[in-house]
Motif scaffolding. Structure first.
Motif, PDB file in Angstrom:
ATOM      1  N   THR A 111       0.851  -1.194   0.000  1.00  0.00           N
ATOM      2  CA  THR A 111       0.000   0.000   0.000  1.00  0.00           C
ATOM      3  C   THR A 111       0.885   1.242   0.000  1.00  0.00           C
ATOM      4  O   THR A 111       2.104   1.166   0.211  1.00  0.00           O
ATOM      5  N   ILE A 112       0.249   2.400  -0.206  1.00  0.00           N
ATOM      6  CA  ILE A 112       1.038   3.644  -0.206  1.00  0.00           C
ATOM      7  C   ILE A 112       1.074   4.290   1.182  1.00  0.00           C
ATOM      8  O   ILE A 112       1.508   5.432   1.308  1.00  0.00           O
ATOM      9  N   ASP A 113       0.665   3.568   2.186  1.00  0.00           N
ATOM     10  CA  ASP A 113       0.724   4.099   3.546  1.00  0.00           C
ATOM     11  C   ASP A 113       2.097   4.658   3.916  1.00  0.00           C
ATOM     12  O   ASP A 113       2.191   5.700   4.566  1.00  0.00           O
ATOM     13  N   PRO A 114       3.211   3.980   3.526  1.00  0.00           N
ATOM     14  CA  PRO A 114       4.524   4.492   3.956  1.00  0.00           C
ATOM     15  C   PRO A 114       5.030   5.684   3.152  1.00  0.00           C
ATOM     16  O   PRO A 114       6.091   6.229   3.492  1.00  0.00           O
ATOM     17  N   VAL A 115       4.330   6.091   2.099  1.00  0.00           N
ATOM     18  CA  VAL A 115       4.843   7.160   1.235  1.00  0.00           C
ATOM     19  C   VAL A 115       4.850   8.486   1.984  1.00  0.00           C
ATOM     20  O   VAL A 115       3.807   8.939   2.478  1.00  0.00           O
ATOM     21  N   PRO A 116       5.998   9.165   2.070  1.00  0.00           N
ATOM     22  CA  PRO A 116       6.062  10.465   2.755  1.00  0.00           C
ATOM     23  C   PRO A 116       5.227  11.516   2.029  1.00  0.00           C
ATOM     24  O   PRO A 116       5.062  11.471   0.810  1.00  0.00           O
ATOM     25  N   GLU A 117       4.727  12.452   2.777  1.00  0.00           N
ATOM     26  CA  GLU A 117       3.933  13.535   2.205  1.00  0.00           C
ATOM     27  C   GLU A 117       4.769  14.318   1.188  1.00  0.00           C
ATOM     28  O   GLU A 117       5.930  14.630   1.434  1.00  0.00           O
ATOM     29  N   GLY A 118       4.162  14.607   0.053  1.00  0.00           N
ATOM     30  CA  GLY A 118       4.835  15.399  -0.965  1.00  0.00           C
ATOM     31  C   GLY A 118       5.704  14.621  -1.923  1.00  0.00           C
ATOM     32  O   GLY A 118       6.261  15.194  -2.868  1.00  0.00           O
ATOM     33  N   HIS A 119       5.840  13.301  -1.737  1.00  0.00           N
ATOM     34  CA  HIS A 119       6.643  12.498  -2.650  1.00  0.00           C
ATOM     35  C   HIS A 119       5.933  12.305  -3.988  1.00  0.00           C
ATOM     36  O   HIS A 119       4.704  12.320  -4.071  1.00  0.00           O
ATOM     37  N   HIS A 120       6.723  12.134  -5.044  1.00  0.00           N
ATOM     38  CA  HIS A 120       6.203  11.563  -6.269  1.00  0.00           C
ATOM     39  C   HIS A 120       6.057  10.052  -6.033  1.00  0.00           C
ATOM     40  O   HIS A 120       6.900   9.458  -5.339  1.00  0.00           O
ATOM     41  N   VAL A 121       5.027   9.437  -6.583  1.00  0.00           N
ATOM     42  CA  VAL A 121       4.932   7.980  -6.548  1.00  0.00           C
ATOM     43  C   VAL A 121       5.088   7.484  -7.975  1.00  0.00           C
ATOM     44  O   VAL A 121       4.433   7.983  -8.902  1.00  0.00           O
ATOM     45  N   VAL A 122       5.973   6.516  -8.151  1.00  0.00           N
ATOM     46  CA  VAL A 122       6.321   6.011  -9.473  1.00  0.00           C
ATOM     47  C   VAL A 122       6.053   4.520  -9.501  1.00  0.00           C
ATOM     48  O   VAL A 122       6.654   3.758  -8.730  1.00  0.00           O
ATOM     49  N   MET A 123       5.129   4.102 -10.375  1.00  0.00           N
ATOM     50  CA  MET A 123       4.696   2.717 -10.438  1.00  0.00           C
ATOM     51  C   MET A 123       5.240   2.038 -11.694  1.00  0.00           C
ATOM     52  O   MET A 123       5.034   2.536 -12.811  1.00  0.00           O
ATOM     53  N   PHE A 124       5.925   0.928 -11.508  1.00  0.00           N
ATOM     54  CA  PHE A 124       6.356   0.100 -12.629  1.00  0.00           C
ATOM     55  C   PHE A 124       5.538  -1.190 -12.581  1.00  0.00           C
ATOM     56  O   PHE A 124       5.658  -1.977 -11.637  1.00  0.00           O
ATOM     57  N   GLY A 125       4.696  -1.410 -13.585  1.00  0.00           N
ATOM     58  CA  GLY A 125       3.876  -2.609 -13.615  1.00  0.00           C
ATOM     59  C   GLY A 125       3.993  -3.313 -14.948  1.00  0.00           C
ATOM     60  O   GLY A 125       4.080  -2.678 -16.003  1.00  0.00           O
ATOM     61  N   THR A 126       4.008  -4.639 -14.919  1.00  0.00           N
ATOM     62  CA  THR A 126       3.969  -5.422 -16.148  1.00  0.00           C
ATOM     63  C   THR A 126       2.735  -6.308 -16.113  1.00  0.00           C
ATOM     64  O   THR A 126       2.365  -6.845 -15.068  1.00  0.00           O
ATOM     65  N   GLY A 127       2.090  -6.453 -17.275  1.00  0.00           N
ATOM     66  CA  GLY A 127       0.908  -7.298 -17.352  1.00  0.00           C
ATOM     67  C   GLY A 127      -0.183  -6.828 -16.407  1.00  0.00           C
ATOM     68  O   GLY A 127      -0.481  -5.638 -16.292  1.00  0.00           O
TER      69      GLY A 127
END
Length: 262
Positions: A111-127
């Motif tokens: 989950t994104i619970d640990p993401v610090p405030e103000g961060h960019h989130v970058v998702m790499f997904g296949t299929g």
């Protein structure tokens, strides 16, 4: 209390191609329990040919939820058919209204619970690794949960980009979303005008910045990897070499998260 193997019903199916579909399943007697986007649910169907004299074994598999956590009437799953698999051929044989099993509780820590405030989130997904990222985006979009949300999706063919139209539309409306699909085996003479090559090619110096508008660095970015284990290993190796640390219980400050699909 005994398990009810027919506690859910298939209410919708969207075929993206002959081997890729989204299945929408509802519980028969209650709404979807609270869950966090990125978590998974277990679904199941009885084996078609049980041994003589024995009750059919329930074939179960875990799938990341593709629908937002705000949707409580049903859960959606983004599934690729594996012909030699135990469960997916049975799923493809279901008709709308058929009953099946769906575990009453959802789980997982991706989950994104640990993401610090103000961060960019970058998702790499296949299929079908796109599923948890779709749930995250749909749940939190417009809430300033991140700076920018980058969705990098890798597939063999353009027809395997099941949510291409949806996320292309979202990206036109949302300046905080960057949708970057890439294909590896699309014929050169097709209508595909987007990026070609493996998702790792987007990590080359300057390439990521050109497409996304910012530098990929651990001080300002949290990265999530989901799907093919080979992709995860390759991206992890590159990013660890650039200073990223894997998030874990022992290292809760790490900004690199992953979930392997097999």
């Amino acid at each position: 209390m005994p398990r009810d193997n027919n506690n859910a019903t298939l209410i919708e199916r969207v075929d993206h191609n002959e081997a890729l579909a989204t299945f929408k399943i509802k519980y028969n007697d209650h709404e979807v329990p609270e869950f966090k986007p990125g978590q998974y649910a277990t679904i199941g169907l009885p084996e078609p040919e049980p041994a003589d004299g024995k009750a059919p074994k329930l074939i179960r598999r875990m799938y990341s939820v593709a629908s937002p956590a705000t949707q409580r009437d049903a859960l959606s799953f983004y599934v690729v058919r594996v012909d030699e698999g135990a469960l997916t051929p049975l799923l493809w044989n279901l008709d709308l209204g058929d009953t099946m099993f769906m575990a009453p509780r959802l789980g997982g820590h991706f989950t994104i619970d640990p993401v610090p405030e103000g961060h960019h989130v970058v998702m790499f997904g296949t299929g079908t690794g796109l599923a948890p990222f779709r749930s995250m985006y749909l749940t939190f979009r417009g809430q300033k949960r991140w700076n920018k949300f980058v969705m990098i999706e890798g597939c063999r063919l353009a027809e395997d980009l099941g949510y291409f139209d949806e996320f292309t539309g979202f990206a036109k409306e949302d300046p905080g979303l960057v949708y970057l699909p890439t294909v590896t085996r699309e014929p050169e003479d097709s209508d595909w005008a987007g990026v070609r090559g493996r998702v790792t090619a987007l990590l080359e110096p300057g390439v990521f910045e050109e497409h996304c508008g910012f530098e990929l660095k651990p001080e300002t970015c949290s990265v999530f990897l989901c799907g093919n284990p080979a992709m995860i290993d390759q991206v992890e190796e590159v990013l660890v070499g650039r200073g990223f640390a894997v998030h874990s219980r022992k290292n809760p400050q790490g900004t690199l998260h992953f979930e392997r699909y097999w």
